[in-house]
Write an enzyme that holds these catalytic residues in place. Structure first.
Site, PDB file in Angstrom:
ATOM      1  N   ASP A  81       0.813  -1.272   0.101  1.00 50.70           N
ATOM      2  CA  ASP A  81       0.142  -0.120   0.088  1.00 50.70           C
ATOM      3  C   ASP A  81       0.779   1.034  -0.234  1.00 50.70           C
ATOM      4  O   ASP A  81       1.943   1.120   0.307  1.00 50.70           O
ATOM      5  CB  ASP A  81      -0.887  -0.175   1.302  1.00 50.70           C
ATOM      6  CG  ASP A  81      -0.380  -0.077   2.497  1.00 50.70           C
ATOM      7  OD1 ASP A  81       0.836  -0.506   2.802  1.00 50.70           O
ATOM      8  OD2 ASP A  81      -0.716   0.687   3.543  1.00 50.70           O
ATOM      9  N   GLU A 147      -0.020  -0.716   5.807  1.00 51.90           N
ATOM     10  CA  GLU A 147       1.006  -0.432   6.615  1.00 51.90           C
ATOM     11  C   GLU A 147       0.719   1.148   6.757  1.00 51.90           C
ATOM     12  O   GLU A 147       1.165   1.699   7.761  1.00 51.90           O
ATOM     13  CB  GLU A 147       2.349  -0.637   5.874  1.00 51.90           C
ATOM     14  CG  GLU A 147       3.650  -0.668   7.083  1.00 51.90           C
ATOM     15  CD  GLU A 147       3.977   0.923   7.097  1.00 51.90           C
ATOM     16  OE1 GLU A 147       4.756   1.054   8.148  1.00 51.90           O
ATOM     17  OE2 GLU A 147       3.955   1.821   6.457  1.00 51.90           O
TER      18      GLU A 147
HETATM   19 ZN    ZN Z   1       6.734   2.120   4.176  1.00 58.72          ZN
END
Ligand code: ZN
Length: 394
Positions: A81, A147
């Site tokens: 992501d 994340e």
């Molecule tokens: Zn990162």
């Protein structure tokens, strides 16, 4: 049957950048990665968690892939992501075109961290080709799509799934962009903790000409914030920078200039080192707030909500950091600093299971307009990862 063609590092990175996987969307980025890993013989597991469209329980896709069952078990962790590109018109090149220009790979995720994932996959591919059938250990990849967001339905849940199956790695390298300026600058062996405080102060509304009939929540809030912001939390520790507290917003939203506000809110972020736990800091905050409230007179009350993103952690320099340091030095001719600076990363979850260090590309353009990574750095990073695999499985 012919062996599949080797993984091309640059093509793989570009294909991933072309999937605009802004958290929590995946947009096909993991499909690109999974296809490459399957070709190499990895057993792939897609692990979607969460059910919402957005917010903390947004549905997020994750990928766990493993080749081999033997020991040692080496794990590479990262995320596909990316943060939003912002105003695309301000970019020199389309953030999701994955273009190569002037010796750089351009696009959102080039540095943080699709480039590093591609570098590791290419390194593993070259390593496995060289080893042939003589490879007895195992290599895994733990790649999350959560994340940059709340990290609720990402690495934490994949790790739990891995533990339930008895798939605990012996060591892990996280491919976050750890180098401030040049490849070889820095390996991260710990991170500060991070927590957010959401403070709401309640008073009594009234006319500004009659303050004795009211209780100004803004005055209380200012005192309380001053009490926590005026002094440093500490002056650092042997492995960490000083802890910091930053007020991020103050919200009263009072449109009238003759009304004393009944409510005032503020949010603050604390980055803390190994001298504190989030629990101890929460107690410190409450003690400061209680005293400030007392100083301004009776009445008034406050609510404090604390959200902890992660405790601080530190991995004592040991065999893994020494091995990674050696490989970085062999490739770049520079001894990397072992550091704990910067924001949080998913290493904070992984360290519970096995030794973990972080090493990836250069972080200068991460989260910025015109994010990019030098093609020479991508190739250098792949050679470093290859050296690490050679050493781990020597
Ligand atoms: Zn990162």
């Amino acid at each position: 049957m012919d062996a599949p063609t080797p993984i091309d590092l640059l093509s793989l990175a570009r294909e991933m950048i072309r999937r605009p996987s802004v958290t929590p969307r995946d947009a096909g980025a993991l499909d690109v990665l999974e296809a490459a890993l399957k070709r190499m013989g990895f057993a792939c597991h897609r692990l979607p968690f969460g059910s919402g469209e957005s917010g903390r329980d947004a549905r997020v896709d994750n990928l766990y892939a493993r080749l081999g069952n033997g020991k040692p078990h080496f794990c590479f962790a990262g995320h596909t992501d990316v943060v939003p590109p912002g105003d695309k018109a301000t970019w020199s090149l389309d953030p999701f075109a994955g273009e190569v220009k002037d010796g750089q790979l351009w696009g959102r995720g080039a540095a943080d961290m699709k480039g590093a994932i591609a570098a590791f996959v290419a390194a593993a591919d070259a390593f496995l080709r060289a080893k042939g059938k003589g490879f007895a250990g195992s290599i895994s990849l733990l790649i999350t799509g959560d994340e940059e967001g709340d990290a609720v339905n990402g690495t934490v849940k994949v790790l739990r799934w891995m533990e339930e199956r008895g798939e605990v790695p012996d060591m892990c390298v996280v491919g976050e962009p750890t180098n401030p300026e040049r490849l070889g600058d820095m390996i991260k062996i710990g991170r500060r903790g991070s927590m957010n405080g959401y403070l709401t102060v309640h008073g009594v509304q009234g006319h500004t000409a009659y303050p004795h009939l009211a209780d100004n929540a803004a005055h209380r809030l200012v005192r309380m914030l001053d009490a926590i912001a005026r002094e440093a939390l500490d002056d650092g520790s042997s492995h960490f920078q000083p802890s910091t507290l930053q007020i991020t917003t103050i919200d009263i939203g009072n449109p009238a200039n003759n009304v004393i506000p009944a409510t005032a809110k503020a949010t603050f972020n604390i980055r803390f080192n190994d001298k504190h736990t989030s629990k101890a800091i929460t107690e410190w905050l409450r003690a400061k707030f209680d005293r400030a409230m007392g100083e301004i007179g009776s009445g008034g009350r406050y609510d404090l909500e604390i959200r902890v993103s992660g405790e601080s952690f530190f991995t004592q320099p040991g065999p893994l950091s020494a091995l990674v340091s050696d490989c970085v030095k062999a490739e770049t001719n520079r001894a990397p600093e072992l550091s704990t600076t910067g924001g949080t990363s998913d290493a904070r979850f992984i360290r519970r299971l096995c030794p973990v260090v972080e090493f990836g590309g250069v972080g200068q353009t991460m989260h910025k307009i015109d994010e990019r990574m030098a093609v020479s750095d991508l190739e250098g990073l792949a050679r470093i990862y290859r050296r690490i695999l050679d050493r781990v499985f020597a």
